[in-house]
Write an enzyme that holds these catalytic residues in place. Structure first.
Site, short mmCIF file in Angstrom:
data_model
loop_
_atom_site.label_atom_id
_atom_site.label_comp_id
_atom_site.label_asym_id
_atom_site.label_seq_id
_atom_site.Cartn_x
_atom_site.Cartn_y
_atom_site.Cartn_z
N ARG A 138 1.00 -1.36 -0.07
CA ARG A 138 0.10 -0.21 0.08
C ARG A 138 1.00 1.30 0.03
O ARG A 138 0.32 2.19 -0.72
CB ARG A 138 -0.93 0.18 1.30
N LYS A 177 -9.01 6.39 -19.14
CA LYS A 177 -9.34 7.28 -20.23
C LYS A 177 -8.16 6.96 -21.23
O LYS A 177 -7.66 6.06 -21.59
CB LYS A 177 -10.03 8.53 -20.18
N ASP A 193 -8.14 19.21 -14.44
CA ASP A 193 -8.44 17.92 -14.82
C ASP A 193 -8.11 17.93 -16.27
O ASP A 193 -8.91 18.43 -17.19
CB ASP A 193 -9.82 17.62 -14.39
N TYR A 251 -17.14 17.05 -15.14
CA TYR A 251 -17.77 15.56 -14.96
C TYR A 251 -18.69 15.47 -13.86
O TYR A 251 -18.46 15.95 -12.72
CB TYR A 251 -16.50 14.44 -14.85
O1 P1T Z 1 -14.12 6.92 -13.58
P1 P1T Z 1 -12.77 7.46 -12.86
O2 P1T Z 1 -11.68 6.76 -13.18
O3 P1T Z 1 -12.99 7.49 -11.32
O4 P1T Z 1 -12.57 8.97 -13.27
C1 P1T Z 1 -13.64 10.14 -12.85
C2 P1T Z 1 -13.30 11.23 -14.04
C3 P1T Z 1 -12.66 12.37 -13.75
N1 P1T Z 1 -12.39 13.32 -14.69
C4 P1T Z 1 -13.17 13.18 -15.65
C5 P1T Z 1 -12.99 14.42 -16.55
C6 P1T Z 1 -13.82 12.13 -16.05
O5 P1T Z 1 -14.53 12.17 -17.43
C7 P1T Z 1 -13.95 11.29 -15.37
C8 P1T Z 1 -14.93 10.16 -15.62
N2 P1T Z 1 -15.60 10.02 -16.54
C9 P1T Z 1 -16.58 9.13 -17.08
C10 P1T Z 1 -16.95 8.03 -16.85
C11 P1T Z 1 -17.44 9.58 -18.36
O6 P1T Z 1 -17.92 8.89 -18.67
O7 P1T Z 1 -17.46 10.75 -18.35
#
Ligand code: P1T
Length: 385
Positions: free
Chosen positions: A50, A200, A175, A103
């Site tokens: 961890r 992503k 972000d 988001y």
């Molecule tokens: O899903 P996660 O890995 O926890 O990430 C969150 C997140 C943070 N910032 C942005 C700009 C994002 O688009 C996302 C996650 N977005 C999606 C799952 C979506 O379909 O837009």
């Protein structure tokens, strides 16, 4: 070494020393704990996975390279990265100025923090830096933006906003998930911290949920690392391996994502059943000039409004055969979704209305398939409505 070379080699240099095995690909270190000969001397610095793990360490080294940053940390999701970041930088009573288009999950997290810790958030249209400036209060600690935003592809001027923040000792967080670090490097434009959902483009193959933070400030990095260990929001060794692997092709993938997205955006702009296209690479995008200035490319995300009802928008996305009807983005396969009912459903009706997320809005993550196949898929779905 230049960027693309570092994306392939950093963190994975073969160990050719005495006793080293010369692996070209770093092993997945699944061991949860590490034995030592002497109580006070952890072997090779490792104690417990961890706290730190060799596979995750390799990934974090490469994640830093992505944003030309000094430090990086890998988390179990984008939301985990955001949670630890906010937990580390804010205390009860602090205030954050945020872009009004983010988001849905990020806005949901802000609500949780407001409830649990009395942290106050003001949403502004950050396309105009003056709106950010005017929203700053005495207790403002952070400015939080996405650019381009999810889902409306709004841009904000990272350089100008960072300057406004710096003058007042406020941190700017970007972000950078939508643009990807290949097309935009916020730290070089003056931002203090970059956050990513590695789920992503960075991983790029829709098979690992993860998050990352990149930054240059050592003091904040140490605090984040401490809190990452304290909360346990770490990326697993297997996911670390997947992201290391995915990242090697980031530059190749991003070029094709963009090529396909540009062609699809042009196709959509000329289609009679489309009333609006949001893509920063179109000259009709109101911030096309800013996109050219602060991005090296326009990315693979497009949003558009069909000239019709929610029912027709649903029919459109359900009629596609190559685009999968699914949340998320940034993978090699094309995805499509309705923000109003999917990614941004956690917002209230009023919030969606205020931001401009309409019922007929469709968001496409354009993959790297054959361009003509994708256009034909859209043509088919338009015929169906
Ligand atoms: O899903 P996660 O890995 O926890 O990430 C969150 C997140 C943070 N910032 C942005 C700009 C994002 O688009 C996302 C996650 N977005 C999606 C799952 C979506 O379909 O837009």
């Amino acid at each position: 070494m230049r960027y693309e070379t570092k994306l392939i080699h950093t963190g994975e240099e073969p160990n050719l020393k005495e006793g080293g095995t010369g692996d070209v690909v770093i092993p997945i270190h699944l061991s949860t704990t590490f034995a030592r000969k002497e109580v006070e001397k952890p072997t090779a610095g490792y104690e417990y996975s961890r706290t730190s793990n060799p596979t995750r360490d390799a990934l974090e080294k490469r994640l830093a390279i992505l944003e030309n940053a000094k430090f990086a940390l890998a988390f179990s999701s984008g939301m985990a990265a955001e949670t630890v970041l906010l937990l580390t930088l804010l205390k009860p009573g602090d205030h954050v100025v945020a872009f009004d288009d983010l988001y849905g999950g990020t806005k949901r997290l802000f609500k949780v923090l407001k409830q649990s810790s009395g942290i106050d958030f003001t949403y502004v249209d950050a396309r105009e830096p003056l709106n950010v400036k005017n929203a700053i209060k005495k207790n403002t600690k952070l400015i939080w933006v996405e650019t381009p935003t999810n889902p409306l592809m709004k841009l904000c001027d990272i350089k100008e906003i960072s300057e406004i923040a710096k003058e007042r000792n406020i941190l700017t967080i970007v972000d950078n998930t939508f643009a990807s670090p290949y097309f935009q490097k916020p730290l070089e434009l003056g931002a203090d911290i970059v956050v990513h959902s590695t789920t992503k483009y960075i991983n790029g193959h829709s098979d690992s949920v993860g998050g990352a933070i990149m930054l240059n400030n050592e003091e904040i990095y140490e605090k984040l690392k401490f809190n990452q260990n304290a909360t346990g929001a770490i990326l697993s060794p297997f996911d670390s391996y997947l992201v290391l692997r995915g990242m090697k092709t980031l530059h190749v993938r991003m070029k094709k994502h963009e090529e396909n997205a540009k062609k699809l955006a042009e196709f959509l702009e000329n289609h009679p059943k489309v009333s609006k296209v949001y893509y920063p690479g179109l000259k009709s995008h109101p911030q096309y000039e800013l996109a050219k200035k602060q991005m090296r490319g326009f990315g693979g995300m497009i949003s558009f409004e069909i000239d019709g009802t929610l029912k027709q928008a649903k029919k459109f996305v359900e009629s596609l055969q190559i685009f999968a009807l699914a949340e998320s983005l940034g993978g090699v396969e094309s995805l499509i979704e309705l923000p109003y009912l999917m990614t941004h459903a956690s917002l209230t009706e009023e919030e969606r209305k205020k931001t401009g997320i309409k019922e007929n809005l469709i968001r496409a993550s354009v993959g790297i398939e054959n361009t003509e196949d994708l256009i034909e898929d859209f043509e088919r779905a338009f015929r169906a409505i």
